[in-house]
Enzyme design. Structure first.
Site, PDB file in Angstrom:
ATOM      1  CG  HIS A   1      -0.678  14.790   1.934  1.00  0.00           C
ATOM      2  ND1 HIS A   1      -0.917  14.639   0.200  1.00  0.00           N
ATOM      3  CD2 HIS A   1      -0.964  13.678   2.747  1.00  0.00           C
ATOM      4  CE1 HIS A   1      -1.793  13.624   0.496  1.00  0.00           C
ATOM      5  NE2 HIS A   1      -1.852  12.680   1.675  1.00  0.00           N
TER       6      HIS A   1
ATOM      7  CG  HIS B   1      -2.001   0.875   1.199  1.00  0.00           C
ATOM      8  ND1 HIS B   1      -3.413   0.630   0.843  1.00  0.00           N
ATOM      9  CD2 HIS B   1      -2.024   2.331   0.693  1.00  0.00           C
ATOM     10  CE1 HIS B   1      -4.012   1.396   1.026  1.00  0.00           C
ATOM     11  NE2 HIS B   1      -3.716   2.378   0.685  1.00  0.00           N
TER      12      HIS B   1
ATOM     13  CG  ASP C   1      -2.585   4.362   3.775  1.00  0.00           C
ATOM     14  OD1 ASP C   1      -2.284   4.379   2.278  1.00  0.00           O
ATOM     15  OD2 ASP C   1      -3.590   4.684   4.127  1.00  0.00           O
TER      16      ASP C   1
ATOM     17  CG  HIS D   1     -10.564   3.636   0.613  1.00  0.00           C
ATOM     18  ND1 HIS D   1      -9.726   4.251   1.506  1.00  0.00           N
ATOM     19  CD2 HIS D   1     -11.738   3.544   1.310  1.00  0.00           C
ATOM     20  CE1 HIS D   1      -9.908   5.188   1.950  1.00  0.00           C
ATOM     21  NE2 HIS D   1     -11.101   5.485   1.859  1.00  0.00           N
TER      22      HIS D   1
END
Lengths: 249, 426
Positions: free
Chosen positions: B309, B60, B305, B179
C-alpha cells in the site's frame, strides 16, 4: 480559553472550514501548522490514535484534547483535580464511572489516571456498552447501578450519545434512564457526600435527573472552572518542557 | 548454459536430501545432485556455509497490477520476490480488472509475460468481480491456466453459492483458497477484539469471525470432495479446527503469514499502521498456537500475504488506513529468526513450508531439487544478519512490519528457470 488566560496567541482550526475538508491529510495539516511557527497544537480528533500520529509527524508539541474513543487526558486530569479538591485525596477512593464506557475516551483516561493514583474504579453500564477485557485496564465491572453506587465516593456520569449512528446495539433513552440514570432516590442509597461529576454537556433526564445535576452533590460547574486551571497547567508545563529542550540543544 | 553450485548444504525434502552436495544446473533443469561434481560450468557458485533449497513458492501475493500500479507492479513485485528467495508467486485476484473471465486472465497473463522476472501463477476469482453473487466459469479459466480460485480479501457469504463453487472446483480439480472471515462478526473491526481494541478505543475483530468461517468452509468443502486451502490462519481456534479436520482425514490445507508467528497484538498499541492487517495480529496464545501448528504440520505453508500500500494510504488515521503489509523480502528471514533459532522448525520443515508444500497444494512442478526438475533454487546464508531498512526495500510500497528489525538469514543467490536472477545483473 486556558491558552488565552496564559496570553498565548491562539488560532482555531475547525475541520469544516480548513483544508482538511479539501482532502488534506492530518500529517500535512500538522506540518502546515508547524510551518506557521506554532509552538503547540491542541487537537481534538474523531479517530483514536490521531494525536500520537500527529505527534510523531511534527516537531512541535501536541496536546491531546480527545481522540476518538481512546483518550481524553485533560478531562481526566480535571476530574482528578476536582476529586482531590473536594475529598483531599485520590488514593483509596472508590470512583464509579457510569455510561457508555465502550465509546468513551473520558472513561479510559479516568481509569488510567485514577488507578495509577491508587483509586478503585468501577464501571457501570448495560453489557453492550462495556468493552471486552476492560478489567485488564484496572476497572471492576458492575452492571447494577445501585450496587455500583453503594460504596462510591464519587460518580462520574458520562454523556450518552444517542445521536451516534454506528448501527451497533444501543439502549433506548428512557430505558437507559430507568436502569442507569442518576436520581435523588438512587443517591439516597449511596454515601451521603457522594460527589456527582459529568464531563458535559449533560442530557438532563437521561444520564441524570435535573435535581441531581443542580443538587448539592453536583460539582459539574466546578469541573468546568477547574478545567481552565488544569489546561493552563498542561500548556504551561508543555511550554516549559519545550523551552527546556531548546536550552539543552 | 551451466551453473555449478559447490559445497552448499542442500535441503530437498521431496527427495529426503539434507547434506553438503554440489548441484549442476543445465539449461533450465537440475542435471545432477551429488558430491564433488566435476563438470565445466560457465558459472560456479561457492555455496560453502550456505543453504541451498528449492526456490520458494509464495502462494499469497498481491501484485496489484493491473489496476493499482501505484502500489506495486508485476515488475517490482517479482523483483522483490527474487530478493526474498521466492521464485514462484500465486498472484491474488484483487486486481482491476479481476481475473474472473477469459479476457481478464489473458490481460494478466500478458502483463506477466512482459514484466515478470519470476514465475507468476494466476489465482482466479470465485465469483464475478469477487462480489459473492455469481460463480465464474471455472472450467474455462482453468484452460487459461488458472490454478486456484479465491475471492481474496472477502469470503463468499452465501453457503449455497460457496457449496456450488466447491462442487465445480472439485470437478475441475482446482484448489479453492478461502479468506475465511464472517464480516457480520468482524463488523468494521481493525485490531484484535479484547484488551487491545478496548485500550486503543478501536473496533475489534473477533477471533470467531475467522474460525467460524474456517469451520464453515471446511464443512462445505467436505461435502464436495473439493480441495480447500485456508489462507492466513491467525488464531488458536482456527489451528485447532484445521488440526481436527486433518485428523478426520479431510482434504484441507492452510497457510499462515510471518507476522502471525513473529508478532502479537501488542505491536499495534502505538497505532503504527504497518501492524494493521486482516486478520489482525492476535494474542500471545494465538502466536504460540500458530507456531505449534507449524511444528506439528497442521499449518502446511508459510505465505507472505504481501499486500503493498502507498504511504498515502498508510500514513493516515489508523481506522482509515488500508489493511495489509508487504512481506516478500522478509519472509525467509522472519522465519529463520522466529522459527529456526528457537528450534520450532528444522531446516527441512522450512523448505517444506516455503517450497514443497505450497507447490504440492497448487499442483505445480516446483518445490524440489530432484534431477530433471525445473531449476528454481534459493541459496542463502543462514547466520548472516541484516536490518530491514525502508530505503532498501525493493517493493514499490514500504509498509513492512519489520522496519528497523534485525533479522537472520540473507538470500545470496536466486536461480529461476536455470538462470541466476538474483543478485540482479547490472
Amino acid at each position: 480559553m486556558a491558552a488565552k488566560r496564559l496570553s498565548a496567541d491562539v488560532i482555531n482550526i475547525a475541520t469544516e472550514t480548513s483544508s482538511v475538508k479539501k482532502g488534506e491529510t492530518l500529517i500535512d495539516t500538522g506540518r502546515n501548522i508547524q510551518a506557521l511557527k506554532a509552538d503547540i497544537i491542541v487537537m481534538r480528533h474523531n479517530y483514536s490514535g490521531a494525536a500520537v500520529m500527529l505527534a510523531r509527524s511534527v516537531d512541535i508539541s501536541v496536546v491531546n484534547a480527545g481522540d476518538g474513543w481512546h483518550e481524553h487526558p485533560t478531562q481526566a486530569l480535571l476530574d482528578i483535580f476536582t476529586l482531590k479538591e473536594k475529598l483531599g485525596r485520590i488514593e483509596g477512593l472508590n470512583v464509579t464511572i457510569v455510561g457508555d464506557i465502550a465509546h468513551s475516551r473520558v472513561a479510559r483516561s479516568n481509569i488510567w489516571g485514577l488507578t495509577k493514583l491508587g483509586a478503585r474504579v468501577t464501571v457501570c453500564a448495560p453489557k453492550m456498552l462495556i468493552p471486552p477485557s476492560i478489567e485488564e485496564m484496572g476497572a471492576v465491572v458492575i452492571h447494577d447501578i445501585e450496587e455500583a453506587l453503594i460504596n462510591a465516593d464519587a460518580v462520574n456520569v458520562l454523556r450518552m450519545q444517542f445521536e451516534r449512528d454506528s448501527g451497533e446495539a444501543f439502549p433506548q433513552q428512557l430505558e437507559y434512564f430507568k436502569n442507569f440514570g442518576i436520581t435523588s432516590e438512587r443517591l439516597k442509597k449511596a454515601k451521603k457526600n457522594i460527589i456527582v461529576m459529568h464531563p458535559g454537556p449533560i442530557n438532563r433526564g437521561i444520564e441524570m435527573s435535573s435535581e441531581v445535576a443542580d443538587g448539592a452533590n453536583s460539582v459539574i460547574l466546578e469541573q468546568v472552572t477547574n478545567g481552565i486551571a488544569v489546561r493552563m497547567a498542561v500548556l504551561f508545563l508543555v511550554a516549559q518542557a519545550r523551552d527546556g529542550n531548546e536550552n539543552t540543544n | 548454459m551451466k551453473i555449478l553450485i559447490k559445497n552448499g548444504r542442500v535441503i530437498d525434502p521431496a527427495n529426503k536430501v539434507d547434506e553438503a552436495l554440489d548441484i549442476l544446473v543445465e539449461d533450465s533443469k537440475i542435471a545432477q545432485v551429488a558430491k564433488d561434481i566435476k563438470a565445466e560450468a560457465e558459472t560456479v557458485i561457492d555455496a560453502s556455509a550456505m543453504i541451498v533449497m528449492p526456490g520458494f513458492v509464495d502462494m499469497h501475493v498481491h501484485l496489484r497490477e493491473p489496476g493499482r500500479e501505484d502500489k506495486e507492479t508485476v515488475a517490482t513485485g517479482t523483483r522483490a520476490a527474487l530478493a526474498g528467495g521466492v521464485t514462484s508467486v500465486l498472484a491474488m485476484p484483487n486486481t482491476q480488472p479481476c481475473p474472473d473471465s477469459t479476457e481478464s486472465v489473458e490481460l494478466i497473463k500478458n502483463i506477466v509475460a512482459n514484466c515478470a522476472t519470476c514465475n507468476v501463477f494466476v489465482c482466479g476469482a470465485i465469483t464475478k468481480g469477487r462480489k459473492g453473487e455469481e460463480i465464474i466459469d471455472i472450467a474455462k479459466l482453468k484452460k487459461e491456466g488458472v490454478i486456484a480460485i479465491s475471492d481474496d480479501g472477502v469470503s463468499v457469504d452465501s453457503d449455497e453459492l460457496m457449496l456450488d463453487a466447491f462442487k465445480r472446483a472439485a470437478k475441475e480439480k482446482v484448489v479453492v483458497i478461502c479468506h475465511s472471515e464472517d464480516r457480520k462478526l468482524s463488523a468494521g473491526g481493525v485490531v484484535n477484539l479484547g484488551f487491545t481494541s478496548t485500550r486503543m478505543g478501536l473496533r475489534g475483530v473477533s477471533k470467531e469471525s475467522e474460525f467460524a468461517r474456517v469451520k464453515r468452509d471446511i464443512e462445505l468443502a467436505q461435502k464436495t470432495k473439493a480441495v480447500v486451502h485456508i489462507a492466513h490462519v491467525s488464531c488458536k481456534e482456527s489451528v485447532g479446527i484445521i488440526a481436527a479436520a486433518k485428523k478426520e482425514g479431510l482434504k484441507v490445507t492452510c497457510e499462515t503469514a510471518p507476522h502471525y508467528f513473529a508478532l502479537d497484538e501488542s505491536a499495534v498499541l502505538g497505532y503504527d499502521t504497518n501492524f494493521k492487517m486482516n486478520p489482525p495480529l492476535r494474542g500471545k496464545d494465538d502466536v504460540k498456537a500458530v507456531k505449534e501448528g507449524l511444528a506439528d504440520g497442521t499449518i502446511d505453508a508459510i505465505a507472505s500475504d504481501h499486500a503493498p500500500h502507498t504511504e498515502n494510504e498508510k500514513e493516515i488515521e489508523f481506522e482509515r488506513s488500508e489493511f495489509g503489509v508487504i512481506g516478500l523480502e522478509t519472509e525467509l528471514s522472519a522465519a529463520i529468526t522466529e522459527l529456526i533459532e528457537s528450534g520450532i522448525l528444522k531446516w527441512k520443515d522450512l523448505a517444506e513450508k516455503f517450497a514443497l508444500n505450497p507447490a504440492r497444494i497448487l499442483r505445480i512442478d516446483r518445490g524440489t531439487l530432484g534431477i530433471g526438475a525445473i531449476a528454481d533454487i534459493v541459496i542463502f546464508s543462514p547466520k548472516k544478519e541484516w536490518v530491514v531498512q525502508k530505503e532498501k526495500i525493493l517493493s514499490k510500497s514500504k509498509n513492512s512490519p519489520f522496519l528497523g528489525k534485525k533479522l537472520k538469514g540473507v538470500v545470496e543467490y536466486t536461480i529461476c528457470f536455470g538462470k541466476i536472477v538474483y543478485p540482479f545483473s547490472k
